[in-house]
Structures are given as C-alpha cells and as structure tokens.
Design a protein around this motif. Structure first.
Motif: not given
Length: 132
Positions: A67-71, A82-88, A93-98
């Motif tokens: 879902p993310y990579m630290e750093k 953004i996972l922690h601030e705005d889950q929608a 973002t994942h749907q668009h880019f990944r």
C-alpha cells in the motif's frame, strides 16, 4: 503452516523484546504500525499493532503490491501519509496510478481502512475484524 493447513504469519522483531507491554523493537519497515516507529514507546496495545500489520499484509495479498513504502514517495505522493489522513484519496490514488480496480469490494475497503487507522484507539480490534 499449522494444523489443518492454517497459515501462520510471524514477525520475529518482537519475539523477545516485549516486556510489561513495552516494545523494544521497531517492527518491520513497511509493515509496522506507526506507533512502533516512535523513539520512545509508551505502553502499547500490541494487538492493535498486529492488526495494523495484518491490514498491510491483507492489502499486499489481495492486490499484489504494498500500500506504501516508508520513506519512498510514488510519483511524488506520500501514500503512507494519505492512508492516514484521507483514506478515500488513498484508494483513488491507487486506482489511478497503480492498477487497482475501481470496483474493489466496499467491505474489503472498510476492513483495510479499519485495520490501518493511524490511531490505535480508533483501529479495529480482533473482535471488530471478526464482525466485519
């Protein structure tokens, strides 16, 4: 693999480093709960830290990517933040880019969101996971 082919997952970073509810390790990068990154850890509900890590694993198992990579930012975007601030926004973002499908089951999204809340107090408990 356990009896009856039950999958068992372990992270040995904390295998011998928990004493009186205090964690002395910092967890495995990219899988650890945010509270384990702190220099000083207060008394933690380590079951909530495990829930967070299980949410990261679930995402990885379902979608074949982290879902993310630290750093590390993806296309200039801090996916962990953004996972922690705005889950929608995280899911969009994942749907668009990944290449995650736009028709991800709402129950899966709700479960992963509940398991990866920034605050351990707001994060799902094992009992809440069983209900969902």
């Amino acid at each position: 693999m356990g009896e009856n082919f039950n999958l068992k997952i372990a992270d040995f970073d904390h295998a011998s480093s928990i004493k009186e509810g205090k964690a002395y390790g910092r967890g495995t990068e990219n899988f650890r709960a945010p509270e384990l990154k702190k220099t000083q850890t207060e008394k933690l509900d380590l079951s909530k830290s495990d829930v967070y890590s299980a949410g990261i694993l679930l995402f990885n198992f379902l979608f074949g990517l982290m879902p993310y990579m630290e750093k590390v930012h993806f296309s200039g975007i801090d996916l962990e933040k953004i996972l922690h601030e705005d889950q929608a926004k995280f899911w969009a973002t994942h749907q668009h880019f990944r290449s995650i499908s736009e028709d991800v089951d709402e129950e899966i999204v709700r479960l992963i969101n509940g398991m990866t809340k920034l605050s351990p107090e707001k994060r799902y408990s094992i009992e809440e996971i069983k209900k969902n």
